[in-house]
Design an enzyme around this catalytic site. Structure first.
Site, short mmCIF file in Angstrom:
data_model
loop_
_atom_site.label_atom_id
_atom_site.label_comp_id
_atom_site.label_asym_id
_atom_site.label_seq_id
_atom_site.Cartn_x
_atom_site.Cartn_y
_atom_site.Cartn_z
N TYR A 47 -1.14 13.71 -2.69
CA TYR A 47 -0.06 12.71 -2.59
C TYR A 47 -0.59 11.29 -2.73
CZ TYR A 47 -1.75 13.46 2.20
OH TYR A 47 -2.55 13.65 3.30
N LYS A 48 -1.91 11.12 -2.85
CA LYS A 48 -2.47 9.76 -2.98
C LYS A 48 -2.61 9.44 -4.47
CE LYS A 48 -5.09 10.23 1.36
NZ LYS A 48 -4.38 9.32 2.27
N PHE A 84 -12.25 10.88 8.40
CA PHE A 84 -10.86 10.76 8.82
C PHE A 84 -10.67 11.64 10.06
CE2 PHE A 84 -6.29 11.52 8.59
CZ PHE A 84 -5.82 10.25 8.30
N ASP A 102 -14.50 16.31 1.85
CA ASP A 102 -13.09 15.92 1.84
C ASP A 102 -12.93 14.88 0.73
OD1 ASP A 102 -10.71 14.48 2.30
OD2 ASP A 102 -10.79 14.76 4.47
N ARG A 113 -5.76 -3.04 4.07
CA ARG A 113 -6.31 -2.12 3.08
C ARG A 113 -5.46 -2.18 1.80
NH1 ARG A 113 -6.78 4.31 4.08
NH2 ARG A 113 -4.54 4.10 3.94
C1 LIG Z 1 -9.76 11.55 4.35
C2 LIG Z 1 -8.52 12.25 4.81
N1 LIG Z 1 -8.60 13.52 5.26
C3 LIG Z 1 -7.51 14.19 5.70
C4 LIG Z 1 -6.26 13.60 5.70
C5 LIG Z 1 -5.07 14.35 6.27
O1 LIG Z 1 -4.45 15.10 5.33
P1 LIG Z 1 -3.12 15.95 5.63
O2 LIG Z 1 -2.17 15.08 6.37
O3 LIG Z 1 -2.63 16.29 4.25
O4 LIG Z 1 -3.50 17.15 6.39
C6 LIG Z 1 -6.13 12.29 5.21
C7 LIG Z 1 -4.81 11.66 5.20
O5 LIG Z 1 -4.60 10.55 4.77
C8 LIG Z 1 -7.28 11.60 4.77
O6 LIG Z 1 -7.21 10.35 4.34
#
Ligand SMILES: Cc1ncc(COP(=O)(O)O)c(C=O)c1O
Length: 397
Positions: A209-210, A113, A184, A356
């Protein structure tokens, strides 16, 4: 046996909506409303500042971390809540780099990400020690691990395709080369069984939150392998991670254990909502959750391929290599997703052409999957995505 009809009844799912986007933002747990009200009215309202002690606000980040620990294969006392996932990844990487002085490469992959890559680049720039971020293709990342790598930093489940990295194997490869492994878990926690301790992962972080349904802005968690924690120097050395925050010493001394990964004042109201959401996870058998997730994604793929021949599967076909989401490519993917949402089936879109769909077993069942595919097929048949109102891009896709 886990009763998924009972878990579904514990969520507010709006009438007429089939929610296939719990991999972005989980739905509202019914109990969260009362819990938030109690925290606001009884704790904040009546106890005021006394609530830090009397209502357990001060211990909340660790208490909630201990409730997430079993969902990710971690021991009690190894998981801390707070901040956002971006911040927790930064903290993990900063500590890992200090544990590998002399090594200059942070290795990640192009399936990561982007925020993880952005945070790493920002950290490396401000360290000013000549570190470099190397980004391999996901299938080549194992082979790219060598003795220059200080830290391997990967997202276990690809946010676009759901492809799962082999955490045990990649962590072992990193360790064999003398590197640390940081994971992650954004699309893993609550989506599938995760075995952080058994895999020997050094650091991990994830959001709540997911699949954990903590609501928008719910705090992230960070895991540090217990035999590393006393060596993990916090780069974000805030007062809440100090050994004695209320001594107000001018010098920073990290707290023993995972408490050092705290930074500042925790989001108490938001974390209380998460606590209510975590009640739903009590007694959930993660193997049963995974089996159901696979049944749902297999059914979805089979029916989409049967009824919607223009869509191309972007996720691994082998369910063992796939998380709890399925992605399809379609040249009119954005507009088709908007048309779908207009008819009550909520998924999301990732550029350039990926539709998705998330399948959270706690509240999605076979009937939802079949109904969703029926609506999708009708949209494609009618070319409903040609309507101009579905082509306008919103800020959040
Ligand atoms: C794999 C991954 N890492 C990091 C994040 C970002 O997280 P945050 O906005 O809580 O910092 C997301 C957000 O959807 C994500 O899907």
């Amino acid at each position: 046996m886990t009763d998924f009809t009972a878990t579904k009844a514990r969520f507010h799912l709006p009438e007429g909506v089939i929610y296939l986007d719990g991999n972005s933002l989980g739905p509202l747990p019914l109990a969260a409303v009362g819990r938030a009200r109690r925290v606001i009215e009884d704790e904040w309202g009546e106890m005021l500042i006394r609530a830090w002690n009397q209502a357990g606000w001060m211990d909340q980040p660790r208490r909630v971390g201990d409730r997430i620990a079993p969902l990710i294969g971690a021991a009690p006392g190894t998981v801390m809540m707070g901040d956002t996932l971006s911040v927790k990844m930064y903290q993990a990487l900063a500590s890992a780099l200090e544990m590998r002085p002399g090594r200059k490469i942070v290795l990640s992959d192009s399936g990561n990400f982007p925020t993880d890559l952005y945070m790493a680049a920002g950290l490396l720039r401000s360290l000013g020690q000549g570190h470099r971020l190397k980004v391999a293709d996901p299938e080549d990342v194992g082979a790219a691990i060598d003795e220059d790598v200080a830290a391997l930093m990967l997202t276990q489940v690809d946010y676009r395709t759901g492809r799962i990295h082999d955490m045990a194997q990649l962590t072992a490869t990193a360790h064999a080369a003398g590197a640390l492994a940081i994971w992650d878990l954004a699309h893993s926690a609550g989506a599938l069984p995760v075995q952080l301790a058994a895999c020997g992962a050094d650091f991990a972080a994830g959001c709540t939150y997911k699949y954990l349904n903590g609501g928008p802005g719910a705090p992230a968690f960070i895991y540090v392998r217990p035999d590393h924690v006393e060596m993990a120097r916090p780069a974000l050395s805030g007062w809440m991670g100090h050994e004695a925050p209320f001594a107000f010493d001018l010098d920073y001394r990290p707290s023993p254990g995972i408490e050092r990964m705290r930074v500042g004042t925790p989001p108490v109201v938001q974390m209380s909502i998460l606590e209510a959401a975590l009640d739903i996870w009590v007694g959930i058998d993660m193997a049963a959750l995974r089996a159901r997730s696979i049944d749902l994604t297999e059914l979805f793929i089979r029916e989409v391929e049967r009824q919607c021949p223009d869509l191309r599967l972007a996720s691994p076909r082998d369910p063992a290599l796939r998380g709890s989401q399925v992605s399809f490519r379609f040249e009119h993917g954005y507009a088709a997703m908007q048309a779908l949402i207009a008819r009550g089936v909520i998924g999301d879109f990732r550029a350039p052409d990926t539709m998705r769909f998330g399948f959270a077993p706690l509240y999605i069942d076979e009937a939802d999957v079949l109904a969703a595919v029926g609506i999708l097929a009708a949209i494609l048949r009618e070319r409903a995505f040609d309507a101009p109102e579905f082509r306008k891009r919103e800020a959040v896709t």
